[in-house]
Design a protein around this motif. Structure first.
Motif, mmCIF file in Angstrom:
data_model
loop_
_atom_site.group_PDB
_atom_site.id
_atom_site.type_symbol
_atom_site.label_atom_id
_atom_site.label_comp_id
_atom_site.label_asym_id
_atom_site.label_seq_id
_atom_site.Cartn_x
_atom_site.Cartn_y
_atom_site.Cartn_z
ATOM 1 N N PRO A 174 -4.394 -24.180 -19.898
ATOM 2 C CA PRO A 174 -4.789 -23.094 -20.798
ATOM 3 C C PRO A 174 -3.742 -22.911 -21.900
ATOM 4 O O PRO A 174 -2.544 -22.871 -21.631
ATOM 5 N N VAL A 175 -4.216 -22.863 -23.134
ATOM 6 C CA VAL A 175 -3.348 -22.540 -24.270
ATOM 7 C C VAL A 175 -3.951 -21.303 -24.923
ATOM 8 O O VAL A 175 -5.102 -21.319 -25.349
ATOM 9 N N VAL A 176 -3.187 -20.233 -24.952
ATOM 10 C CA VAL A 176 -3.731 -18.935 -25.379
ATOM 11 C C VAL A 176 -3.025 -18.436 -26.637
ATOM 12 O O VAL A 176 -2.045 -19.011 -27.095
ATOM 13 N N GLY A 177 -3.569 -17.346 -27.194
ATOM 14 C CA GLY A 177 -2.940 -16.701 -28.348
ATOM 15 C C GLY A 177 -3.658 -17.018 -29.633
ATOM 16 O O GLY A 177 -4.799 -16.612 -29.838
ATOM 17 N N GLY A 178 -2.958 -17.778 -30.500
ATOM 18 C CA GLY A 178 -3.526 -18.110 -31.798
ATOM 19 C C GLY A 178 -3.478 -19.599 -32.044
ATOM 20 O O GLY A 178 -3.471 -20.392 -31.100
ATOM 21 N N GLU A 182 4.394 -20.031 -33.377
ATOM 22 C CA GLU A 182 4.725 -19.239 -32.187
ATOM 23 C C GLU A 182 3.538 -18.471 -31.606
ATOM 24 O O GLU A 182 3.649 -17.939 -30.505
ATOM 25 N N THR A 183 2.426 -18.413 -32.328
ATOM 26 C CA THR A 183 1.253 -17.741 -31.745
ATOM 27 C C THR A 183 0.557 -18.641 -30.722
ATOM 28 O O THR A 183 -0.331 -18.192 -29.998
ATOM 29 N N ILE A 184 0.937 -19.910 -30.668
ATOM 30 C CA ILE A 184 0.371 -20.849 -29.691
ATOM 31 C C ILE A 184 1.192 -20.769 -28.399
ATOM 32 O O ILE A 184 2.394 -21.029 -28.409
ATOM 33 N N PHE A 276 -8.604 -10.133 -31.679
ATOM 34 C CA PHE A 276 -8.886 -11.573 -31.670
ATOM 35 C C PHE A 276 -7.797 -12.266 -30.860
ATOM 36 O O PHE A 276 -6.607 -11.968 -31.000
ATOM 37 N N PHE A 277 -8.214 -13.234 -30.039
ATOM 38 C CA PHE A 277 -7.243 -13.904 -29.177
ATOM 39 C C PHE A 277 -7.906 -15.160 -28.625
ATOM 40 O O PHE A 277 -9.104 -15.175 -28.349
ATOM 41 N N SER A 278 -7.133 -16.222 -28.482
ATOM 42 C CA SER A 278 -7.654 -17.434 -27.851
ATOM 43 C C SER A 278 -7.380 -17.363 -26.352
ATOM 44 O O SER A 278 -6.234 -17.192 -25.928
#
Length: 330
Positions: A174-178, A182-184, A276-278
């Protein structure tokens, strides 16, 4: 019958992405749109002996309308790369305007289509698309996606020596955030099957996933960016969306979505303070069926990464929303 449209089909990402979609048996009709060269790209692809009937459109003669009418899925890699002397803000204004205008076309001609945004900066362009669709009263959060799959693909590839898998894509990381810097946030602690990243390799590995794009730009001597790997990632995600829309179950992909509009998203929005978020999303016939919260039980290092991520992501999202609500002077 599935009609896929690629907006920005003549570009560095658009051409290989269109090639991959042309070769997929899941696509019956492939409509290509760009401001230049699209009929040529379409003619070239149309010689390939696969299912999809391929056509190319330019802006004149209602090209955008023709490309979008009846589309089930729209993938948008349109935009320009940063050129010498151009600031990031200059780049943002240009790409933000491109995405805004294309999404206006979607709102008018295929409002029920699944919309996959590749155009950078995704952290801002997806909120832009959401605002445009809201203004047109056709916003369905379950059908709007920011494509963050390249971050996942990189995480799989860069950890192969630790996962020990011959095919690195068999590991789910899982890769979350943006979808920038650094949002990755790669959550190696949540990988399936599990593996350990050596302590002395962890920081460099995280940075490589976060800034993998720089590696490609350097290798291309500044003459290009990650186009081929991005096209592959966009195709991989598009195939998952199409398969799920056809009724295949159990498909879960990380993607950047509007949390309040997806089941399970409210919990993640509360934890992150972001709309919003991945995150991992279960895909279904109607798009994003369920957002899965995998933030609980992360390591202390991952908590620190998430803190930096949410701080940066908040500003990116606000910048996108503000672009539509308070448009810059022309």
């Amino acid at each position: 019958m599935v009609k896929a449209a690629v907006l920005g089909a003549s570009g560095g990402i658009g051409q290989p992405l269109s090639l991959l979609l042309k070769t997929s048996p899941l696509v019956d009709t492939l409509a290509l749109y760009d401001v230049v060269n699209t009929p040529g790209v379409a003619a070239d692809l149309s010689h390939i002996s696969s299912v999809a009937k391929t056509t190319g459109y330019l802006p004149e003669n209602d090209g955008l309308k023709e490309a979008l009418t009846g589309a089930d899925i729209v993938v948008i890699p349109a935009g320009i790369p940063r050129k010498p002397g151009m600031t990031r803000d200059d780049l943002f204004k240009i790409n933000a305007s491109i995405v805004r205008d294309l999404v206006k076309g979607i709102a008018e001609h295929c409002p029920k289509a699944f919309v996959l945004i590749i155009s950078n900066p995704v952290n801002s362009t997806v909120p832009i698309a959401a605002e445009v669709l809201k203004e047109a009263n056709v916003f369905d959060p379950k059908r709007l996606f920011g494509v963050t799959t390249l971050d996942v693909v990189r995480a799989e590839t860069f950890t192969q020596e630790f996962s020990g898998q011959k095919d690195p894509s068999t590991v789910q990381i899982p890769v979350v955030g943006g979808h920038s810097g650094e949002t990755i946030v790669p959550l190696f602690s949540k990988a399936t099957p599990a593996f350990q990243v050596p302590e002395d390799k962890y920081e460099a590995l995280v940075k490589r996933v976060q800034f993998g794009g720089d590696e490609v730009v350097t290798a291309k001597n500044g003459a290009g960016s990650a186009t081929l790997s991005m096209a592959y990632a966009g195709f991989r995600f598009a195939v998952s969306v199409i398969k799920a829309s056809k009724g295949e179950t159990g498909i879960v992909e990380p993607t950047f979505v509007y949390l309040p509009g997806v089941i399970g998203g409210a919990e993640i929005a509360e934890a992150t303070g972001l709309e919003f978020f991945s995150t991992l999303v279960e895909l279904g016939k109607n798009g994003a069926e369920k957002a899965i919260n995998i933030l609980e039980g992360v390591t202390e290092k991952e908590k620190q990464l998430l803190k930096a991520c949410t701080e940066g992501l908040k500003g990116n999202i606000e910048k996108g929303v503000d672009f539509i609500k308070n448009p810059p002077p022309k």
